[in-house]
Scaffold this motif. Structure first.
Motif, PDB file in Angstrom:
ATOM      1  N   GLU A  65       0.794  -1.125   0.084  1.00 55.36           N
ATOM      2  CA  GLU A  65      -0.060   0.039  -0.152  1.00 55.36           C
ATOM      3  C   GLU A  65       0.979   1.125  -0.056  1.00 55.36           C
ATOM      4  O   GLU A  65       2.041   1.189   0.698  1.00 55.36           O
ATOM      5  N   ALA A  66       0.758   2.274  -0.621  1.00 53.90           N
ATOM      6  CA  ALA A  66      -0.453   2.102  -1.551  1.00 53.90           C
ATOM      7  C   ALA A  66      -0.265   2.205  -3.017  1.00 53.90           C
ATOM      8  O   ALA A  66      -0.978   1.870  -3.836  1.00 53.90           O
ATOM      9  N   MET A  67       0.892   2.955  -3.315  1.00 51.46           N
ATOM     10  CA  MET A  67       1.443   3.087  -4.717  1.00 51.46           C
ATOM     11  C   MET A  67       1.741   1.741  -5.339  1.00 51.46           C
ATOM     12  O   MET A  67       2.254   1.917  -6.512  1.00 51.46           O
ATOM     13  N   THR A 103      11.287   4.814   4.440  1.00 49.81           N
ATOM     14  CA  THR A 103      11.529   5.220   3.021  1.00 49.81           C
ATOM     15  C   THR A 103      12.485   6.454   3.445  1.00 49.81           C
ATOM     16  O   THR A 103      12.972   6.790   4.495  1.00 49.81           O
ATOM     17  N   SER A 104      13.026   7.075   1.993  1.00 48.33           N
ATOM     18  CA  SER A 104      13.926   8.261   1.969  1.00 48.33           C
ATOM     19  C   SER A 104      13.227   9.272   2.709  1.00 48.33           C
ATOM     20  O   SER A 104      13.950  10.306   3.062  1.00 48.33           O
ATOM     21  N   TYR A 105      11.846   9.464   3.128  1.00 50.28           N
ATOM     22  CA  TYR A 105      11.504  10.610   3.751  1.00 50.28           C
ATOM     23  C   TYR A 105      10.285  10.313   4.912  1.00 50.28           C
ATOM     24  O   TYR A 105       9.744  11.306   5.238  1.00 50.28           O
ATOM     25  N   GLY A 106      10.077   9.128   5.366  1.00 53.00           N
ATOM     26  CA  GLY A 106       9.266   8.797   6.145  1.00 53.00           C
ATOM     27  C   GLY A 106       9.140   7.353   6.756  1.00 53.00           C
ATOM     28  O   GLY A 106      10.136   6.639   6.247  1.00 53.00           O
ATOM     29  N   VAL A 124       5.562  -6.422  -6.451  1.00 49.59           N
ATOM     30  CA  VAL A 124       5.389  -5.387  -7.366  1.00 49.59           C
ATOM     31  C   VAL A 124       5.403  -3.788  -6.588  1.00 49.59           C
ATOM     32  O   VAL A 124       4.464  -3.778  -5.747  1.00 49.59           O
ATOM     33  N   ASP A 125       6.262  -3.220  -6.973  1.00 50.21           N
ATOM     34  CA  ASP A 125       5.939  -1.601  -6.311  1.00 50.21           C
ATOM     35  C   ASP A 125       6.132  -0.535  -7.140  1.00 50.21           C
ATOM     36  O   ASP A 125       6.810  -0.715  -8.547  1.00 50.21           O
ATOM     37  N   ASP A 126       5.959   0.705  -6.999  1.00 50.13           N
ATOM     38  CA  ASP A 126       6.128   1.668  -8.049  1.00 50.13           C
ATOM     39  C   ASP A 126       7.655   2.098  -8.162  1.00 50.13           C
ATOM     40  O   ASP A 126       8.020   2.235  -9.397  1.00 50.13           O
ATOM     41  N   VAL A 127       8.262   2.479  -7.081  1.00 51.61           N
ATOM     42  CA  VAL A 127       9.439   3.112  -7.218  1.00 51.61           C
ATOM     43  C   VAL A 127      10.392   2.424  -6.246  1.00 51.61           C
ATOM     44  O   VAL A 127       9.922   2.195  -4.830  1.00 51.61           O
ATOM     45  N   LEU A 128      11.721   2.249  -6.527  1.00 52.48           N
ATOM     46  CA  LEU A 128      12.871   2.029  -5.745  1.00 52.48           C
ATOM     47  C   LEU A 128      13.557   3.154  -5.331  1.00 52.48           C
ATOM     48  O   LEU A 128      14.335   3.996  -6.341  1.00 52.48           O
ATOM     49  N   SER A 129      13.625   3.535  -4.099  1.00 59.16           N
ATOM     50  CA  SER A 129      14.546   4.797  -3.686  1.00 59.16           C
ATOM     51  C   SER A 129      15.498   4.203  -2.681  1.00 59.16           C
ATOM     52  O   SER A 129      16.362   3.759  -3.291  1.00 59.16           O
TER      53      SER A 129
HETATM   54  O1  LIG Z   1      12.626   2.852  -1.739  1.00 56.62           O
HETATM   55  P1  LIG Z   1      11.956   3.656  -0.253  1.00 56.62           P
HETATM   56  O2  LIG Z   1      12.568   4.759   0.075  1.00 56.62           O
HETATM   57  O3  LIG Z   1      11.327   2.549   0.548  1.00 56.62           O
HETATM   58  O4  LIG Z   1      10.765   4.310  -1.214  1.00 56.62           O
HETATM   59  C1  LIG Z   1       9.903   3.795  -2.157  1.00 56.62           C
HETATM   60  C2  LIG Z   1       8.577   3.663  -1.555  1.00 56.62           C
HETATM   61  O5  LIG Z   1       7.878   4.960  -0.961  1.00 56.62           O
HETATM   62  C3  LIG Z   1       6.646   5.027  -1.376  1.00 56.62           C
HETATM   63  O6  LIG Z   1       5.772   4.517  -0.628  1.00 56.62           O
HETATM   64  P2  LIG Z   1       5.188   5.270   0.678  1.00 56.62           P
HETATM   65  O7  LIG Z   1       4.979   4.477   1.800  1.00 56.62           O
HETATM   66  O8  LIG Z   1       5.735   6.567   1.183  1.00 56.62           O
HETATM   67  O9  LIG Z   1       3.879   6.099   0.052  1.00 56.62           O
HETATM   68  P3  LIG Z   1       2.482   5.422  -0.563  1.00 56.62           P
HETATM   69  O10 LIG Z   1       1.356   5.136   0.597  1.00 56.62           O
HETATM   70  O11 LIG Z   1       2.015   6.837  -1.250  1.00 56.62           O
HETATM   71  O12 LIG Z   1       2.860   4.317  -1.405  1.00 56.62           O
HETATM   72  C4  LIG Z   1       6.646   4.118  -2.735  1.00 56.62           C
HETATM   73  O13 LIG Z   1       5.268   3.839  -3.029  1.00 56.62           O
HETATM   74  C5  LIG Z   1       7.643   3.121  -2.451  1.00 56.62           C
HETATM   75  O14 LIG Z   1       6.666   2.068  -1.728  1.00 56.62           O
END
Ligand SMILES: O=P(O)(O)OC[C@H]1O[C@H](OP(=O)(O)OP(=O)(O)O)[C@H](O)[C@@H]1O
Ligand SMILES: Nc1ncnc2[nH]cnc12
Length: 186
Positions: A65-67, A103-106, A124-129
């Motif tokens: 969740e979520a993206m 994550t990078s910010y939370g 499966v996820d949207d982005v790897l940071s």
């Molecule tokens: O590699 P990382 O530093 O972990 O960053 C990637 C994650 O950050 C976001 O999620 P987040 O939980 O912040 O928000 P969302 O609920 O909008 O998916 C994004 O959807 C990834 O899951």
């Protein structure tokens, strides 16, 4: 670049970048659900994943969740592989696995339900940071004894430090933020 991903690349270059506590965060339908993401882009992402990842004999797609949800859903519809969502809410089920996500910010808590020992899963996820989310999800899957076949993200930020992430991650596009805009890295 895979020509079917060109429309995604074009729209990423136009994504606004906002400051989140010193982190350059781009806002795009793939990663935020706003602005709207075109169905053709969702389809191209699902097709791109299917080309790169062998989903034969995979029991479950696992999306945080979520993206991860819209990409996991598009892939599930295209493949008929069931989808489990790793939630940010506890259900208190006896076998639920809770993990901490940074994550990078939370940060947050994630809760895994619906995956059993021996299940073959693709994450499966949207982005790897920073890779903190992938590490947390994979940690939960290891705790239940699932077999992680592959981890895939639509985007990989090459300007973030994910050197220590515990898994290889397959991504469709490598990107970075420079001078307030998203750049595609070939
Ligand atoms: O590699 P990382 O530093 O972990 O960053 C990637 C994650 O950050 C976001 O999620 P987040 O939980 O912040 O928000 P969302 O609920 O909008 O998916 C994004 O959807 C990834 O899951
Ligand atoms: N939406 C997003 N934009 C940029 N970087 C991110 N890292 C995690 N989510 C992100």
């Amino acid at each position: 670049m895979d020509p079917t991903l060109e429309p995604l690349a074009r729209s990423l270059r136009e994504a606004p970048v906002v400051d989140r506590g010193g982190y350059e965060y781009f806002v795009h339908g793939v990663t935020d659900g706003v602005p709207p993401v075109e169905p053709s882009v969702l389809r191209a992402i699902a097709d791109g994943i299917r080309e790169r990842v062998d989903l034969e004999s995979v029991d479950t797609l696992v999306a945080p969740e979520a993206m991860g949800i819209h990409h996991g859903t598009a892939l599930s519809l295209a493949t008929d592989v069931p989808l489990v969502i790793v939630r940010k809410r506890s259900y208190g089920f006896p076998d639920e696995v809770a993990v901490h996500q940074e994550t990078s910010y939370g940060e947050d808590e994630l809760f895994l339900n619906g995956v059993d020992a021996g299940d073959r899963v693709v994450v499966v996820d949207d982005v790897l940071s920073s890779g903190g989310t992938i590490d947390a999800v994979c940690g939960a899957l290891e705790t239940v004894g699932a077999e992680i076949v592959e981890v895939v993200t639509v985007l990989r930020r090459v300007d973030a430090d994910h050197e220590d992430v515990s898994r290889d991650v397959t991504s469709l596009l490598d990107i970075r933020v420079r001078d307030g805009a998203v750049e595609i890295v070939d």
